[in-house]
Design a protein around this motif. Structure first.
Motif, PDB file in Angstrom:
ATOM      1  N   MET A   1       0.856  -1.186   0.000  1.00 18.06           N
ATOM      2  CA  MET A   1       0.000   0.000   0.000  1.00 18.06           C
ATOM      3  C   MET A   1       0.893   1.236   0.000  1.00 18.06           C
ATOM      4  SD  MET A   1      -2.894   1.074   2.765  1.00 18.06           S
ATOM      5  CE  MET A   1      -1.824   1.729   4.012  1.00 18.06           C
ATOM      6  N   THR A   2       0.589   2.107  -0.876  1.00 13.89           N
ATOM      7  CA  THR A   2       1.368   3.345  -0.944  1.00 13.89           C
ATOM      8  C   THR A   2       0.455   4.493  -0.565  1.00 13.89           C
ATOM      9  OG1 THR A   2       2.570   2.400  -2.762  1.00 13.89           O
ATOM     10  CG2 THR A   2       2.840   4.751  -2.422  1.00 13.89           C
ATOM     11  N   GLN A   3       0.957   5.347   0.335  1.00 19.11           N
ATOM     12  CA  GLN A   3       0.126   6.490   0.735  1.00 19.11           C
ATOM     13  C   GLN A   3       0.958   7.751   0.678  1.00 19.11           C
ATOM     14  OE1 GLN A   3      -1.842   5.815   4.411  1.00 19.11           O
ATOM     15  NE2 GLN A   3      -3.253   4.358   3.495  1.00 19.11           N
ATOM     16  N   ALA A   4       0.288   8.885   0.500  1.00 17.24           N
ATOM     17  CA  ALA A   4       0.999  10.160   0.374  1.00 17.24           C
ATOM     18  C   ALA A   4       1.504  10.631   1.722  1.00 17.24           C
ATOM     19  CB  ALA A   4       0.070  11.215  -0.221  1.00 17.24           C
ATOM     20  N   TRP A  87       8.415  -4.013  16.947  1.00 10.19           N
ATOM     21  CA  TRP A  87       9.432  -3.255  16.201  1.00 10.19           C
ATOM     22  C   TRP A  87      10.145  -4.138  15.170  1.00 10.19           C
ATOM     23  CZ3 TRP A  87       9.190   1.640  15.678  1.00 10.19           C
ATOM     24  CH2 TRP A  87       8.635   2.438  16.687  1.00 10.19           C
ATOM     25  N   SER A  88      10.300  -5.385  15.496  1.00  2.00           N
ATOM     26  CA  SER A  88      10.964  -6.292  14.554  1.00  2.00           C
ATOM     27  C   SER A  88      10.135  -6.424  13.264  1.00  2.00           C
ATOM     28  CB  SER A  88      11.166  -7.645  15.237  1.00  2.00           C
ATOM     29  OG  SER A  88      11.274  -8.656  14.298  1.00  2.00           O
ATOM     30  N   ARG A  89       8.812  -6.519  13.435  1.00  2.94           N
ATOM     31  CA  ARG A  89       7.929  -6.630  12.257  1.00  2.94           C
ATOM     32  C   ARG A  89       7.973  -5.329  11.443  1.00  2.94           C
ATOM     33  NH1 ARG A  89       5.523 -10.896   9.923  1.00  2.94           N
ATOM     34  NH2 ARG A  89       3.611  -9.723   9.502  1.00  2.94           N
ATOM     35  N   LEU A  90       7.923  -4.194  12.175  1.00  5.61           N
ATOM     36  CA  LEU A  90       7.963  -2.912  11.460  1.00  5.61           C
ATOM     37  C   LEU A  90       9.278  -2.775  10.707  1.00  5.61           C
ATOM     38  CD1 LEU A  90       6.313  -0.402  13.974  1.00  5.61           C
ATOM     39  CD2 LEU A  90       5.305  -1.439  11.932  1.00  5.61           C
ATOM     40  N   GLY A  91      10.377  -3.283  11.344  1.00  8.25           N
ATOM     41  CA  GLY A  91      11.694  -3.240  10.702  1.00  8.25           C
ATOM     42  C   GLY A  91      11.693  -4.032   9.404  1.00  8.25           C
ATOM     43  N   GLN A  92      10.844  -5.066   9.358  1.00  7.39           N
ATOM     44  CA  GLN A  92      10.744  -5.881   8.131  1.00  7.39           C
ATOM     45  C   GLN A  92       9.697  -5.305   7.160  1.00  7.39           C
ATOM     46  OE1 GLN A  92       9.776  -9.865   9.481  1.00  7.39           O
ATOM     47  NE2 GLN A  92      11.331  -9.711  11.074  1.00  7.39           N
ATOM     48  N   LYS A  93       9.201  -4.099   7.499  1.00 12.86           N
ATOM     49  CA  LYS A  93       8.176  -3.421   6.694  1.00 12.86           C
ATOM     50  C   LYS A  93       6.876  -4.230   6.635  1.00 12.86           C
ATOM     51  CE  LYS A  93      11.623  -1.069   3.930  1.00 12.86           C
ATOM     52  NZ  LYS A  93      12.360  -1.032   2.697  1.00 12.86           N
ATOM     53  N   LYS A  94       6.595  -4.911   7.742  1.00 15.61           N
ATOM     54  CA  LYS A  94       5.368  -5.711   7.802  1.00 15.61           C
ATOM     55  C   LYS A  94       4.492  -5.224   8.950  1.00 15.61           C
ATOM     56  CE  LYS A  94       7.359  -9.866   5.880  1.00 15.61           C
ATOM     57  NZ  LYS A  94       8.180 -11.016   6.232  1.00 15.61           N
ATOM     58  N   VAL A 119       4.030   2.844   6.640  1.00 18.04           N
ATOM     59  CA  VAL A 119       3.528   3.568   5.454  1.00 18.04           C
ATOM     60  C   VAL A 119       4.744   3.785   4.563  1.00 18.04           C
ATOM     61  CG1 VAL A 119       2.346   5.639   4.609  1.00 18.04           C
ATOM     62  CG2 VAL A 119       1.795   4.702   6.870  1.00 18.04           C
ATOM     63  N   LEU A 120       4.712   3.249   3.358  1.00 19.71           N
ATOM     64  CA  LEU A 120       5.879   3.278   2.481  1.00 19.71           C
ATOM     65  C   LEU A 120       5.748   4.354   1.406  1.00 19.71           C
ATOM     66  CD1 LEU A 120       6.180  -0.601   1.912  1.00 19.71           C
ATOM     67  CD2 LEU A 120       7.132   0.749   3.772  1.00 19.71           C
ATOM     68  N   ASP A 121       6.872   4.878   0.971  1.00 19.72           N
ATOM     69  CA  ASP A 121       6.819   5.839  -0.144  1.00 19.72           C
ATOM     70  C   ASP A 121       6.933   5.087  -1.471  1.00 19.72           C
ATOM     71  OD1 ASP A 121       9.404   5.117  -0.488  1.00 19.72           O
ATOM     72  OD2 ASP A 121      10.291   7.017   0.174  1.00 19.72           O
ATOM     73  N   GLU A 122       6.996   5.826  -2.522  1.00 17.39           N
ATOM     74  CA  GLU A 122       6.994   5.190  -3.846  1.00 17.39           C
ATOM     75  C   GLU A 122       8.219   4.321  -4.095  1.00 17.39           C
ATOM     76  OE1 GLU A 122       7.926   9.632  -4.425  1.00 17.39           O
ATOM     77  OE2 GLU A 122       6.648   8.408  -3.160  1.00 17.39           O
ATOM     78  N   HIS A 123       9.301   4.524  -3.252  1.00 14.86           N
ATOM     79  CA  HIS A 123      10.506   3.696  -3.407  1.00 14.86           C
ATOM     80  C   HIS A 123      10.496   2.503  -2.454  1.00 14.86           C
ATOM     81  CE1 HIS A 123      11.839   7.006  -5.810  1.00 14.86           C
ATOM     82  NE2 HIS A 123      11.729   7.847  -4.787  1.00 14.86           N
ATOM     83  N   GLY A 124       9.397   2.385  -1.748  1.00 11.09           N
ATOM     84  CA  GLY A 124       9.291   1.243  -0.820  1.00 11.09           C
ATOM     85  C   GLY A 124       9.976   1.527   0.509  1.00 11.09           C
ATOM     86  N   THR A 126      10.035   3.106   4.311  1.00  7.97           N
ATOM     87  CA  THR A 126       9.086   3.464   5.359  1.00  7.97           C
ATOM     88  C   THR A 126       9.234   4.937   5.668  1.00  7.97           C
ATOM     89  OG1 THR A 126       9.383   1.277   6.295  1.00  7.97           O
ATOM     90  CG2 THR A 126       8.289   2.891   7.692  1.00  7.97           C
ATOM     91  N   ILE A 127       8.116   5.614   5.616  1.00  7.01           N
ATOM     92  CA  ILE A 127       8.191   7.042   5.923  1.00  7.01           C
ATOM     93  C   ILE A 127       7.380   7.404   7.179  1.00  7.01           C
ATOM     94  CG2 ILE A 127       8.850   7.987   3.662  1.00  7.01           C
ATOM     95  CD1 ILE A 127       5.873   8.192   3.009  1.00  7.01           C
ATOM     96  N   TYR A 128       6.358   6.625   7.453  1.00  6.11           N
ATOM     97  CA  TYR A 128       5.550   6.819   8.672  1.00  6.11           C
ATOM     98  C   TYR A 128       5.150   5.462   9.203  1.00  6.11           C
ATOM     99  CZ  TYR A 128       4.882  11.401   6.531  1.00  6.11           C
ATOM    100  OH  TYR A 128       5.091  12.591   5.940  1.00  6.11           O
ATOM    101  N   TYR A 129       4.601   5.524  10.425  1.00  5.94           N
ATOM    102  CA  TYR A 129       3.938   4.342  10.958  1.00  5.94           C
ATOM    103  C   TYR A 129       2.492   4.711  11.226  1.00  5.94           C
ATOM    104  CZ  TYR A 129       8.527   2.201  11.671  1.00  5.94           C
ATOM    105  OH  TYR A 129       9.772   1.692  11.472  1.00  5.94           O
ATOM    106  N   LEU A 130       1.634   3.738  10.931  1.00  3.55           N
ATOM    107  CA  LEU A 130       0.193   3.919  11.179  1.00  3.55           C
ATOM    108  C   LEU A 130      -0.199   3.016  12.343  1.00  3.55           C
ATOM    109  CD1 LEU A 130      -2.724   4.784  10.221  1.00  3.55           C
ATOM    110  CD2 LEU A 130      -2.695   2.704   8.826  1.00  3.55           C
ATOM    111  N   GLY A 131      -0.835   3.581  13.327  1.00 10.43           N
ATOM    112  CA  GLY A 131      -1.286   2.770  14.466  1.00 10.43           C
ATOM    113  C   GLY A 131      -2.797   2.826  14.601  1.00 10.43           C
ATOM    114  N   MET A 132      -3.415   1.689  14.836  1.00  8.61           N
ATOM    115  CA  MET A 132      -4.886   1.652  15.052  1.00  8.61           C
ATOM    116  C   MET A 132      -5.132   0.784  16.270  1.00  8.61           C
ATOM    117  SD  MET A 132      -6.352   1.113  11.228  1.00  8.61           S
ATOM    118  CE  MET A 132      -5.249  -0.187  10.869  1.00  8.61           C
ATOM    119  N   HIS A 133      -5.821   1.318  17.231  1.00  7.18           N
ATOM    120  CA  HIS A 133      -6.144   0.450  18.373  1.00  7.18           C
ATOM    121  C   HIS A 133      -7.535   0.739  18.931  1.00  7.18           C
ATOM    122  CE1 HIS A 133      -4.602   3.741  21.124  1.00  7.18           C
ATOM    123  NE2 HIS A 133      -5.482   3.195  21.944  1.00  7.18           N
TER     124      HIS A 133
END
Ligand code: FAD
Length: 520
Positions: A1-4, A87-94, A119-124, A126-133
């Motif tokens: 998923m790519t987001q601005a 953090w390990s999962r986020l590090g793997q971009k998952k 949240v990944l940019d067009e080059h893949g 990670t530019i942000y993290y999205l949290g939902m709880h």
């Protein structure tokens, strides 16, 4: 998923402008008003954006959280390993999902079911993290309560001495407790729970049928199983229907009802045994009295039988003399003496006949032959032990009722067992075995076989032994020869048959067949 990327410094992210012609504001409003707490952070988990639900869930105002690290919500009780996994999962971009203990502004704690995703940019990159709880404290509490209740119910059901089984509408076992499995091992050949269900269905056909057709619960239905020991197993059975809703997702809005059957069985054998023991004491006294009366009847009948012969002879001789003397008969002293002797004999016969103790007519009731045999075995235990006789009692697991006079039938069985004991005691055999078995024959009669390892009855006497006053015993033993005649009489009174199995060569086998009641 790519987001601005959101506009740096602004507290709200901008939505993609390429999506299906929807305005970015629509996405912004959707996120802002979503009922789940949403936050967007930089790569160090510093909060850049938080929606309304984030505020209402955590208790912090928007301004209080922007720029703060997500760790502000940490209560310090979530294990380190959980964060490391996150953090390990986020590090793997998952993305990662899990449950944390969060602390609100007012220091109250809640369970947060959290999903974080990069949240990944067009080059893949990670530019942000999205949290939902969302706060799942109540749900967890409810789940835990249900789970604890289930554990308690399970513990109660598993440790209950009552056997319990739940059956589906096809009478297949859905679940059963250990007591039920134990009972199955004791009562069925293969020890399977399903086999015990089959046995119960056979015995509880009517109440189960009524339960299924009218929903009527049943309680305290007693059934018994003969296992060959001194006492049978008695079970008090209770049944009730359980209605549950269909679990399938496809019938969520049109749930159908599923019906299950709960059977509970209490073993009341000990109680019944105690009752039977006290009945047995009373029975012993009754049987002793009946035996005494039977002995008296036998003695009187024997005396009548013996006296009848001479009296008949005198009568015949008197008639012959009367014919020979003709007109002179009236004054003949011998004839007069013979007439007097005959009259005295008849009078004696009449008086003996009148002295025979009268048998009180007994009403016919449903009788369980297995139970009578068990009672007689109990009554005869002393004699059996004294003679070193081994008894092999093989009752039919379930026997239909026989409509009969209970004490008459018991006397009949006692007579046959006494005969067998006597036959084995008299002979010089080492192996003294008494085999008693019952079974249902041709769906019409209850068959009882009493086989002893004594000398047996010669084939040519197999019918004669049932005649009154016939005995293979020495004549000086008074009162003999009426036992099997009495057995024959009682069996006939019950429309049954008794015979000696002449094909049995290991001793004597008496076979009694009694028709059973259709309702039994
Ligand atoms: P920290 O020292 O912050 O972290 C504990 C462990 O996490 C460390 O051992 C470290 O290896 C690892 N770690 C921390 N930061 C990073 C990093 N930037 N990169 C790689 N590994 C790192 N925590 C909550 O308690 N509640 C929340 O609701 C919550 N929501 C979050 C939402 C998002 C989008 C993100 C990205 C994180 C969220 N966190 C949340 C995790 C939070 O950032 C902290 O890691 C956590 O609260 C533990 O904080 P700490 O001060 O006890 O330990």
């Amino acid at each position: 998923m790519t987001q601005a990327r959101p506009t740096p410094g602004s507290d709200t992210p901008s939505a993609p402008d390429s999506d299906a012609g929807l305005l970015p504001e629509v996405f912004q409003q959707a996120v802002e008003h979503a009922p789940v707490a949403i936050s967007i952070t930089d790569l160090k988990a510093n909060i850049l954006y938080a929606n309304r639900a984030f505020s209402s869930t955590t208790g912090y105002a928007m301004a209080e959280v922007i720029g703060q690290n997500e760790s502000m919500l940490s209560n310090g009780t979530t294990p380190r390993l959980v964060y490391q996994a996150l953090w390990s999962r986020l590090g793997q971009k998952k993305p990662w999902s899990g449950v944390l203990v969060n602390r609100r502004k007012d220091h109250s704690l809640y369970l947060a079911e959290l999903t974080v995703a990069p949240v990944l940019d067009e080059h893949g990159q990670t530019i942000y993290y999205l949290g939902m709880h969302r706060d799942t404290s109540e749900l967890h509490e409810l789940e835990q309560r249900v789970s604890n209740q289930r554990l308690m119910i399970e513990a109660m059901v598993c440790s209950s001495p009552a056997a319990m089984v739940v059956l589906d509408c096809e009478h297949q076992v859905v679940m059963s407790n250990p007591s039920f499995c134990r009972l199955a091992t004791e009562l069925t050949a293969d020890g399977a729970a399903q086999s015990l269900v089959t046995l119960l269905r056979d015995n509880l056909a009517t109440p189960i049928g009524e339960l299924e057709s009218h929903g009527a619960t049943f309680a305290g239905k007693e059934i018994s199983f003969d296992l060959g020991g001194r006492s049978p197993r008695w079970l008090a059975c209770h049944g009730m229907a359980i209605h549950v809703e269909d679990e399938r997702a496809d019938v969520f809005f049109t749930p159908g009802e599923e019906r299950y059957l709960l059977l509970t069985l209490n073993d009341i054998s000990e109680l019944r045994q105690k009752q039977q023991d006290s009945q047995l004491h009373a029975l012993k006294a009754l049987m002793a009295e009946e035996e005494l009366l039977d002995g008296m009847r036998e003695t009187f009948n024997g005396a009548i039988h013996r006296l009848q012969g001479p009296v008949n002879l005198i009568n015949a001789a008197t008639r012959m003399l009367e014919r020979r003397l003709g007109d002179k008969a009236e004054n003949d002293p011998v004839l007069t003496a013979m007439r007097e002797a005959s009259a005295a004999g008849m009078e004696a016969l009449e008086s003996l006949g009148g002295s025979i103790p009268v048998r009180i007519a007994e009403a016919k009731l449903p009788v369980n032959i297995n139970q009578l045999i068990r009672e007689v075995i109990s009554l005869s235990t002393d004699s059996l032990l004294a003679q070193g006789i081994v008894i092999d009692w093989q009752p039919a697991l379930r026997l239909p009722w026989v409509m009969g006079a209970e004490s008459r039938l018991r006397s009949m069985i006692k007579q046959l067992i006494d005969n067998a004991i006597e036959a084995m005691s008299a002979s010089q055999i080492n192996l003294r075995e008494l085999l008693i078995c019952t079974r249902v024959e041709n769906q019409q009669v209850v068959r009882m076989e009493i086989s002893d390892s004594g000398p047996g009855v010669p084939r040519e006497l197999a019918l004669k032994v049932f005649q009154p006053f016939f005995s293979t015993k020495p004549p000086h033993r008074a009162g003999r020869g009426m036992g099997l005649a009495m057995v024959q009489e009682i069996v006939t009174e019950h429309a049954g048959m008794v015979h000696i199995d002449t094909g049995y060569h290991l001793g004597c086998r008496m076979v009694v067949e009694l028709p059973f009641s259709a309702a039994g």
